[in-house]
Structures are given as structure tokens and as C-alpha cells.
Write a protein that holds these residues in place. Structure first.
Motif, mmCIF file in Angstrom:
data_model
loop_
_atom_site.group_PDB
_atom_site.id
_atom_site.type_symbol
_atom_site.label_atom_id
_atom_site.label_comp_id
_atom_site.label_asym_id
_atom_site.label_seq_id
_atom_site.Cartn_x
_atom_site.Cartn_y
_atom_site.Cartn_z
ATOM 1 N N GLU A 31 0.984 -1.100 -0.165
ATOM 2 C CA GLU A 31 -0.038 -0.106 0.085
ATOM 3 C C GLU A 31 0.924 1.417 0.009
ATOM 4 O O GLU A 31 0.709 2.302 -0.538
ATOM 5 C CB GLU A 31 -0.991 -0.066 1.136
ATOM 6 N N ALA A 32 2.022 1.275 0.742
ATOM 7 C CA ALA A 32 2.939 2.341 0.654
ATOM 8 C C ALA A 32 3.561 2.726 -0.744
ATOM 9 O O ALA A 32 3.719 3.868 -1.006
ATOM 10 C CB ALA A 32 3.863 2.231 1.812
ATOM 11 N N ARG A 33 3.977 1.692 -1.105
ATOM 12 C CA ARG A 33 4.271 1.473 -2.567
ATOM 13 C C ARG A 33 3.322 2.332 -3.582
ATOM 14 O O ARG A 33 3.725 3.130 -4.391
ATOM 15 C CB ARG A 33 5.057 0.355 -3.058
ATOM 16 N N ARG A 34 2.053 1.711 -3.482
ATOM 17 C CA ARG A 34 1.143 2.168 -4.426
ATOM 18 C C ARG A 34 0.946 3.910 -4.193
ATOM 19 O O ARG A 34 0.528 4.490 -5.148
ATOM 20 C CB ARG A 34 -0.339 1.559 -4.232
ATOM 21 N N GLU A 35 0.578 4.125 -2.756
ATOM 22 C CA GLU A 35 0.617 5.556 -2.553
ATOM 23 C C GLU A 35 1.989 6.359 -3.048
ATOM 24 O O GLU A 35 1.550 7.533 -3.419
ATOM 25 C CB GLU A 35 0.497 5.736 -0.980
ATOM 26 N N ARG A 36 3.124 6.041 -2.821
ATOM 27 C CA ARG A 36 4.281 6.680 -3.557
ATOM 28 C C ARG A 36 4.035 6.683 -5.138
ATOM 29 O O ARG A 36 4.413 7.925 -5.363
ATOM 30 C CB ARG A 36 5.601 5.779 -3.113
ATOM 31 N N ARG A 38 1.421 6.756 -6.657
ATOM 32 C CA ARG A 38 0.245 7.843 -7.068
ATOM 33 C C ARG A 38 1.040 9.093 -6.944
ATOM 34 O O ARG A 38 0.766 10.139 -7.884
ATOM 35 C CB ARG A 38 -0.789 7.606 -6.245
ATOM 36 N N ALA A 39 1.530 9.512 -5.860
ATOM 37 C CA ALA A 39 2.163 10.799 -5.576
ATOM 38 C C ALA A 39 3.437 11.274 -6.657
ATOM 39 O O ALA A 39 3.168 12.101 -7.109
ATOM 40 C CB ALA A 39 2.955 10.836 -4.347
ATOM 41 N N LEU A 40 4.054 10.240 -6.961
ATOM 42 C CA LEU A 40 5.268 10.532 -8.010
ATOM 43 C C LEU A 40 4.474 10.542 -9.326
ATOM 44 O O LEU A 40 4.927 11.718 -10.021
ATOM 45 C CB LEU A 40 6.076 9.406 -8.134
ATOM 46 N N LEU A 41 3.558 10.005 -9.724
ATOM 47 C CA LEU A 41 2.891 10.273 -11.084
ATOM 48 C C LEU A 41 2.369 11.628 -11.023
ATOM 49 O O LEU A 41 2.280 12.551 -11.876
ATOM 50 C CB LEU A 41 1.766 9.107 -11.494
ATOM 51 N N ALA A 42 1.494 11.953 -9.917
ATOM 52 C CA ALA A 42 0.903 13.199 -9.805
ATOM 53 C C ALA A 42 2.041 14.527 -9.654
ATOM 54 O O ALA A 42 1.909 15.658 -10.619
ATOM 55 C CB ALA A 42 0.184 13.399 -8.510
ATOM 56 N N VAL A 73 13.910 8.167 -10.994
ATOM 57 C CA VAL A 73 12.684 8.449 -11.899
ATOM 58 C C VAL A 73 13.356 8.821 -13.271
ATOM 59 O O VAL A 73 13.974 9.614 -13.649
ATOM 60 C CB VAL A 73 12.012 9.662 -11.388
ATOM 61 N N VAL A 74 12.882 7.820 -14.261
ATOM 62 C CA VAL A 74 13.205 8.213 -15.762
ATOM 63 C C VAL A 74 11.916 8.434 -16.496
ATOM 64 O O VAL A 74 11.018 7.818 -16.328
ATOM 65 C CB VAL A 74 13.805 6.925 -16.343
ATOM 66 N N LEU A 75 12.120 9.618 -17.165
ATOM 67 C CA LEU A 75 11.043 9.817 -18.238
ATOM 68 C C LEU A 75 11.420 9.276 -19.336
ATOM 69 O O LEU A 75 12.328 9.455 -20.148
ATOM 70 C CB LEU A 75 10.905 11.356 -18.299
ATOM 71 N N ASP A 76 10.550 8.248 -19.994
ATOM 72 C CA ASP A 76 11.033 7.576 -21.120
ATOM 73 C C ASP A 76 10.055 7.745 -22.288
ATOM 74 O O ASP A 76 8.970 7.847 -22.295
ATOM 75 C CB ASP A 76 10.809 6.068 -20.592
ATOM 76 N N LEU A 118 5.778 2.926 -14.309
ATOM 77 C CA LEU A 118 4.412 3.459 -13.720
ATOM 78 C C LEU A 118 3.616 3.867 -14.648
ATOM 79 O O LEU A 118 2.434 4.128 -14.243
ATOM 80 C CB LEU A 118 5.003 4.475 -12.812
ATOM 81 N N ARG A 119 3.871 4.487 -15.816
ATOM 82 C CA ARG A 119 3.159 5.005 -16.750
ATOM 83 C C ARG A 119 3.766 4.766 -18.338
ATOM 84 O O ARG A 119 5.312 5.132 -18.414
ATOM 85 C CB ARG A 119 2.994 6.353 -16.607
ATOM 86 N N GLU A 120 3.032 4.231 -19.378
ATOM 87 C CA GLU A 120 3.397 4.207 -20.585
ATOM 88 C C GLU A 120 3.657 5.316 -21.205
ATOM 89 O O GLU A 120 2.790 6.526 -20.681
ATOM 90 C CB GLU A 120 2.456 3.223 -21.308
ATOM 91 N N ALA A 121 4.512 5.459 -22.031
ATOM 92 C CA ALA A 121 4.310 6.901 -22.887
ATOM 93 C C ALA A 121 3.380 6.794 -23.693
ATOM 94 O O ALA A 121 2.997 5.821 -24.309
ATOM 95 C CB ALA A 121 6.015 6.828 -23.739
ATOM 96 N N VAL A 122 2.670 7.998 -24.058
ATOM 97 C CA VAL A 122 1.378 8.092 -24.858
ATOM 98 C C VAL A 122 2.020 8.721 -26.001
ATOM 99 O O VAL A 122 2.947 9.778 -26.321
ATOM 100 C CB VAL A 122 0.380 9.026 -24.222
#
Length: 129
Positions: A31-36, A38-42, A73-76, A118-122
Motif C-alpha cells: 500500500e505504501a508503494r502504491r501511494e508513493r 500515485r504521488a510520484l505520477l501526480a 525516476v526516468v522519463l521514457d 509506472l506509466r507508458e509513454a503516450v
């Protein structure tokens, strides 16, 4: 023999308590990882919005990327790279004459934290006949 049986019973109780505590810790960690995440993506999305509002100041954006990189954190995703469906979420395809292969125009970068996506490139993919 009663004392030995009591000791075995207490040992079993301790093992069960340890297993319950360990499961609870695993749930809490997940749960802590999921929260982290979410915060990172925001935070990354907020930085992307600020980048758009600031007119894409290259020096400031380079500093942001350096800080993200130093935090793992890598922006890919780069415009013109070959399409990779494991990393890219295609939102549109366009036919582009005179080019070979299938490359992308990045709408928003993917986000990778310590090797975990955490997120695919769009992307908009160029497709050739």
C-alpha cells in the motif's frame, strides 16, 4: 510432559503471530508503494503542466530531469524512436509517406521508477504502407 507440550504450543502461537505480522507488513508495504507511485505520477504530471505553461524552457526542464534521474525516476520516450508496445500506448496512427519503419511522436513521456514502469509513454505512431 505437560511443560514440553505447553512450550510447543507457545512456539506454534509465536510462529503464527510472526506469520500474521509478516503478512500485515507485506500488505502495508504494498500500500505504501502504491501511494508513493500515485504521488510520484501526480508530481510528474504537475511538472509537465508547468513545463507547458512556461513555454518549454529547456534549461529549467533539464534541471527537473536531472533531479528526477537522481531520484531513480526516468522519463521514457523520445520522438522518432521505434515503437515498442511494451513502453508505448498508441493513441493515434498516421500514415507518413517517404519514411520507412514505424516511429512515434511522444504526447507524454512514460515514467519508470527504479526500473519499474509506472506509466507508458503516450504516443502517436507513424505507420507506413
Amino acid at each position: 510432559m505437560t511443560g514440553e507440550g505447553d512450550a510447543q504450543g507457545r512456539a506454534r502461537d509465536l510462529v503464527r503471530a510472526y506469520a500474521r505480522d509478516r503478512q500485515a507488513l507485506r500488505r502495508d508495504l504494498a500500500e505504501a508503494r502504491r501511494e508513493r507511485d500515485r504521488a510520484l505520477l501526480a508530481a510528474v504530471e504537475g511538472l509537465e503542466l508547468l513545463r507547458g505553461a512556461a513555454g518549454d524552457e529547456a534549461v529549467a526542464w533539464d534541471a527537473v530531469r536531472e533531479r528526477l534521474d537522481s531520484a531513480g525516476v526516468v522519463l521514457d520516450g523520445e520522438a522518432g524512436e521505434e515503437i515498442d508496445l511494451a513502453r508505448h500506448r498508441v493513441i493515434q496512427e498516421r500514415r507518413v509517406p517517404g519514411r520507412e519503419g514505424r516511429v512515434v511522436a511522444v504526447v507524454s513521456a512514460g515514467v519508470v521508477l527504479n526500473g519499474r514502469r509506472l506509466r507508458e509513454a503516450v504516443v502517436v505512431a507513424g505507420a507506413w504502407p
